[in-house]
Design a protein around this motif. Structure first.
Motif, mmCIF file in Angstrom:
data_model
loop_
_atom_site.group_PDB
_atom_site.id
_atom_site.type_symbol
_atom_site.label_atom_id
_atom_site.label_comp_id
_atom_site.label_asym_id
_atom_site.label_seq_id
_atom_site.Cartn_x
_atom_site.Cartn_y
_atom_site.Cartn_z
ATOM 1 N N THR A 353 62.967 21.206 -46.644
ATOM 2 C CA THR A 353 64.065 21.097 -45.678
ATOM 3 C C THR A 353 64.238 19.673 -45.162
ATOM 4 O OG1 THR A 353 63.608 23.362 -45.029
ATOM 5 C CG2 THR A 353 64.984 22.072 -43.529
ATOM 6 N N CYS A 354 65.501 19.263 -45.080
ATOM 7 C CA CYS A 354 65.833 17.931 -44.550
ATOM 8 C C CYS A 354 66.601 18.076 -43.250
ATOM 9 C CB CYS A 354 66.683 17.166 -45.566
ATOM 10 S SG CYS A 354 67.489 15.705 -44.877
ATOM 11 N N THR A 355 66.076 17.449 -42.198
ATOM 12 C CA THR A 355 66.780 17.416 -40.910
ATOM 13 C C THR A 355 67.246 15.990 -40.633
ATOM 14 O OG1 THR A 355 64.745 16.952 -39.731
ATOM 15 C CG2 THR A 355 65.337 19.278 -39.988
ATOM 16 N N HIS A 366 63.432 8.160 -42.422
ATOM 17 C CA HIS A 366 64.804 8.673 -42.382
ATOM 18 C C HIS A 366 65.331 9.021 -43.762
ATOM 19 C CE1 HIS A 366 65.359 7.635 -38.154
ATOM 20 N NE2 HIS A 366 64.577 6.593 -38.417
ATOM 21 N N CYS A 367 66.273 9.963 -43.776
ATOM 22 C CA CYS A 367 67.000 10.252 -45.007
ATOM 23 C C CYS A 367 68.160 9.259 -45.076
ATOM 24 C CB CYS A 367 67.535 11.682 -44.993
ATOM 25 S SG CYS A 367 68.291 12.154 -46.565
ATOM 26 N N HIS A 368 68.587 8.902 -46.288
ATOM 27 C CA HIS A 368 69.733 7.983 -46.404
ATOM 28 C C HIS A 368 71.003 8.667 -45.919
ATOM 29 C CE1 HIS A 368 71.493 10.089 -49.835
ATOM 30 N NE2 HIS A 368 70.262 10.315 -50.207
ATOM 31 N N ALA A 372 72.252 16.214 -42.383
ATOM 32 C CA ALA A 372 71.034 16.824 -42.920
ATOM 33 C C ALA A 372 71.313 17.551 -44.230
ATOM 34 C CB ALA A 372 70.454 17.803 -41.900
ATOM 35 N N HIS A 373 70.402 17.393 -45.206
ATOM 36 C CA HIS A 373 70.557 18.099 -46.474
ATOM 37 C C HIS A 373 70.193 19.576 -46.347
ATOM 38 C CE1 HIS A 373 70.306 14.004 -48.485
ATOM 39 N NE2 HIS A 373 71.416 14.526 -48.949
ATOM 40 N N GLY A 374 69.496 19.916 -45.255
ATOM 41 C CA GLY A 374 69.101 21.302 -45.034
ATOM 42 C C GLY A 374 68.043 21.757 -46.027
ATOM 43 N N SER A 385 68.407 12.862 -53.656
ATOM 44 C CA SER A 385 67.512 11.734 -53.410
ATOM 45 C C SER A 385 67.071 11.717 -51.941
ATOM 46 C CB SER A 385 68.204 10.423 -53.800
ATOM 47 O OG SER A 385 67.234 9.450 -54.099
ATOM 48 N N CYS A 386 66.655 12.879 -51.487
ATOM 49 C CA CYS A 386 66.328 13.088 -50.071
ATOM 50 C C CYS A 386 64.887 12.649 -49.749
ATOM 51 C CB CYS A 386 66.526 14.573 -49.742
ATOM 52 S SG CYS A 386 66.034 15.006 -48.082
ATOM 53 N N ASN A 387 64.753 11.583 -48.958
ATOM 54 C CA ASN A 387 63.417 11.065 -48.628
ATOM 55 C C ASN A 387 62.539 12.073 -47.882
ATOM 56 O OD1 ASN A 387 63.882 8.720 -49.968
ATOM 57 N ND2 ASN A 387 64.183 7.447 -48.148
ATOM 58 N N PRO A 388 63.055 12.733 -46.804
ATOM 59 C CA PRO A 388 62.196 13.696 -46.102
ATOM 60 C C PRO A 388 61.632 14.774 -47.036
ATOM 61 C CG PRO A 388 64.121 13.217 -44.781
ATOM 62 C CD PRO A 388 64.339 12.539 -46.108
ATOM 63 N N ALA A 389 62.425 15.239 -47.996
ATOM 64 C CA ALA A 389 61.930 16.245 -48.942
ATOM 65 C C ALA A 389 60.799 15.661 -49.784
ATOM 66 C CB ALA A 389 63.070 16.722 -49.837
HETATM 67 ZN ZN LIG Z 1 67.886 14.474 -46.797
#
Ligand SMILES: [Zn+2]
Length: 736
Positions: A353-355, A366-368, A372-374, A385-389
């Protein structure tokens, strides 16, 4: 003394003299013979002033081998050139020295004072005035010698000169040779021994004055010419890559240039490798491009300028594909995904999950994306390309396993093949710190070279193997036989074919800007912030944009990696900087490699026929035989009307409605928001609603990552059944 006595005495003297002369000559012959033998057996050790007095040794230059591309296109060769030298010992007087200096200075453009100074070295028989004469100049020198009867004083000597037919092309790969015909960089250096061959020698006896002996004792060892090198480089692909890198360079003016490499994913053969700026191999001591501009802008003393010029030259000569380290950024997410899937730490069904941010040890990553990608699957996280994930994936993998695979993927050792100047990577060997591990999981906190990276990520394109990027294909021996060089052809398994294929498929057409019409390409972009430089301005950030692609996605043959180092155009993302270069390069390289397009025309269109007046069952058969969906309205036996009408273009699988009554009502369809839907989703909706869709733009049915971006009928508007709606598709925008 009487006449007779005088006569006999002189005869005796004469005889004695002749005897002595003959004896001395014999001794000399023996001496020369011994010295000649010594010179042949071990010339360096035994060479001394005494031998120089009695013999001269002439080197017979071995011809340096040529360098070819993989299709036998000549990239480097040696031509015969003449060197002019003078023999000061043979110059009679000052007047003759003046005559020589005047003539040679005029013909060769060499300073007269320099020639006079050399002519004054009376101890010498060999003073070089100029090397590498052009043919017309050589003729002028010969005429000058003949006209002035200077054949003893001015001589021409044959030598060789290295010539590179394409000047700057592949300069960083080919390299150059120094004055002594020794390779100093690139292939010329790595394969110097094979290219050089072995020089031959001729040894000539001389008397103490340096004159050749009348009977000319000579020993002659023929030169062994060098082998020709066949490289893996493809001239055409190299030219294409160079062309688009130069275009990118002009657009984005990156402070540290841009560079690219194209590799055969199955063998590691490098098809092209270029770094902009290039230099001219035929004038390798000349600065070019931005380097010349920098030098011209430099203020300093002559000494400082000379030192600065040398430092610029050394930098210009570097093959930055090998010598420059960089943070791979998001392109490294391929590796993190591979480790997790291979080790079963997570599966393709696992979600992350991305918040928009994720905190590790009090440090927020941080995500770019500002939105949020959820909840995302691994595939979605990779394409997003979600960094938090990826931080979560990295932490799940753990430092120990991550380090083990980092090594297995080849990042801890140099590739160590035949490309000169490869830099060692910088990385954390201990990833027990969670924050360091988190940063590594999305390709930061490590510096690798492009050769290491292309070898590692290509494992997803060749079924899970690490190949060695290299330049040697084989040799053409002096007798003409071709010998392959297979020292770099072994490969090492790092992940399973299943893991490799899964990730490759996730990345199909995931990067809009790297897409090529008609082909499926797997790509991943990366944008990394460079670590602060000493001369960095405090409020400025410096970026590297990169992109790696594998083509064709169905069964990749090649990998291409492009890096743009510190753009100054305001664009910072790999998708904006490097992906377009890849799209342009592949759109020319794939057809050149005779790789057929795989998703061209996979959605066919056709023109609707006229079915009116036909028997309803016959008409239904004809519609379905044309590959269309048929809907009949009414209970009559003949077709009275149809939608769409004759000649309308619709897509294969589209809908034709046949009416059996002349006066019939027409159902209406409310058009929904199609943007963001895949081609299949749009077709399913259209079939359900009995309308037709014509697709435009970039699309394909088989793969995800392709979405509707535009529709011809506004959302909520009503249209008749059977109507045609145009929908435009494109690959998903990936801004990283
Ligand atoms: Zn993300």
């Amino acid at each position: 003394m009487n006449k007779q006595n005088e006569n006999s005495t002189s005869k005796v003297i004469l005889a004695r003299g002749r005897f002595m002369a003959a004896f001395l000559l014999l001794c000399l012959c023996y001496l020369i013979y011994r010295l000649a033998i010594l010179q042949i057996v071990d010339s360096e050790k035994n060479k001394n002033a005494a031998t120089d007095q009695y013999t001269t040794e002439i080197t017979i230059q071995a011809k340096r081998g040529n360098i070819y591309d993989r299709n036998n296109k000549l990239l480097a060769t040696s031509t015969t050139v003449q060197t002019v030298f003078i023999s000061p010992q043979d110059i009679a007087d000052d007047a003759q020295a003046q005559l020589i200096a005047d003539g040679l200075s005029r013909i060769l453009g060499v300073e007269k004072s320099e020639i006079l100074e050399k002519a004054a070295r009376k101890y010498s028989k060999y003073q070089i005035i100029k090397k590498n004469l052009e043919e017309d100049v050589e003729m002028e020198v010969r005429e000058f010698i003949a006209e002035n009867k200077l054949s003893l004083q001015v001589c021409l000597e044959e030598g060789t000169k290295r010539v590179y037919p394409y000047g700057t092309l592949a300069s960083h790969v080919i390299g150059f040779v120094g004055a002594e015909n020794t390779g100093l960089d690139g292939i010329e250096k790595t394969y110097n021994e094979q290219l050089s061959g072995v020089n031959g020698r001729a040894i000539q006896g001389q008397d103490g004055q340096g004159n050749d002996l009348p009977f000319q004792y000579e020993s002659y060892i023929d030169a062994q010419n060098g082998e020709h090198i066949i490289t893996t480089i493809d001239y055409t692909i190299q030219s294409i890559l160079t062309k688009y890198l130069k275009e990118c360079y002009e657009l984005h003016k990156p402070t540290f240039g841009c560079r690219g490499i194209i590799m055969d994913v199955k063998t590691g053969e490098i098809l092209a490798c270029a770094s902009i700026d290039e230099y001219d191999l035929n004038n390798y001591t000349e600065l070019t491009g931005a380097y010349l501009e920098k030098y011209e802008a430099f203020k300093g003393t002559d000494e400082e300028k000379a030192a600065y010029r040398s430092s610029l030259l050394y930098d210009l000569w570097k093959n930055k594909v090998a010598s420059e380290l960089y943070e791979p950024g998001s392109t490294f997410k391929i590796i993190t995904t591979a480790i997790g899937l291979e080790e079963g730490v997570f599966t393709t069904d696992s979600t992350f999950t991305c918040t928009t941010e994720y905190t590790v040890l009090g440090h927020t990553i941080h995500c770019h994306s500002k939105k949020a990608h959820g909840v995302q699957t691994v595939s979605q996280a990779l394409v997003n390309s979600c960094n938090p994930a990826f931080v979560q994936m990295g932490l799940k993998i753990g430092g120990e396993l991550f380090s083990k695979y980092f090594k297995a993927f080849g990042y801890t050792e140099t590739v160590n093949s035949d490309i000169t100047g490869e830099a060692r990577s910088i990385y954390y060997s201990d990833l027990s710190n969670q924050l360091t591990l988190a940063n590594c999981s999305f390709g930061q906190s490590m510096s690798v070279n492009m050769m290491q990276h292309i070898a590692a990520v290509s494992s997803i394109a060749n079924g899970g193997y690490i190949v060695t990027p290299h330049l040697i294909k084989g040799y053409i021996m002096p007798d003409g036989t071709v010998v392959n060089d297979d020292r770099y052809t072994t490969k090492r398994a790092v992940i399973s074919k299943e893991t490799a294929d899964t990730i490759l498929k996730m990345l199909v057409n995931s990067t809009k800007n790297a897409a090529v019409s008609g082909y499926n390409i797997s790509s991943k972009t990366g944008t990394s912030q460079k670590m602060a430089r000493a001369d960095a301005k405090p409020d400025e950030k410096y970026y590297i944009g990169s992109c790696v692609s594998f083509a064709p996605a169905e069964d990749p043959e090649i990998a291409i990696l492009v890096v743009v180092d510190e753009p100054t155009s305001g664009k910072i993302y790999g998708s904006q900087l490097a992906a377009p270069v890849i799209s342009s390069v592949l759109s020319e390289v794939l057809p050149y490699l005779e790789i057929l397009p795989s998703n061209e025309n996979n959605i066919k269109t056709l023109k609707v026929d006229d079915y009116t007046s036909a028997d309803i069952e016959r008409a239904r058969y004809a519609v379905e035989a044309a590959g269309l969906h048929c809907v009949v309205k009414g209970s009559g036996s003949t077709v009275a009307d149809q939608l769409p009408r004759l000649g309308t273009t619709i897509t294969e699988g589209g809908t034709v409605i046949l009416y059996t009554e002349k006066d019939h009502s027409v159902d209406k369809v409310r058009v929904k928001d199609l943007v963001g839907m895949t081609p299949q989703q749009v077709f399913d909706w259209a079939k359900n609603q009995k309308v037709n869709v014509i697709v435009e733009g970039i699309y394909n049915r088989e793969f995800a990552n392709c979405y509707a971006i535009l529709q011809s009928v506004r959302v909520g508007e009503q249209v008749n059944v059977g109507s045609v709606i145009y929908v435009s598709f494109n690959y998903k925008e990936d801004i990283q």
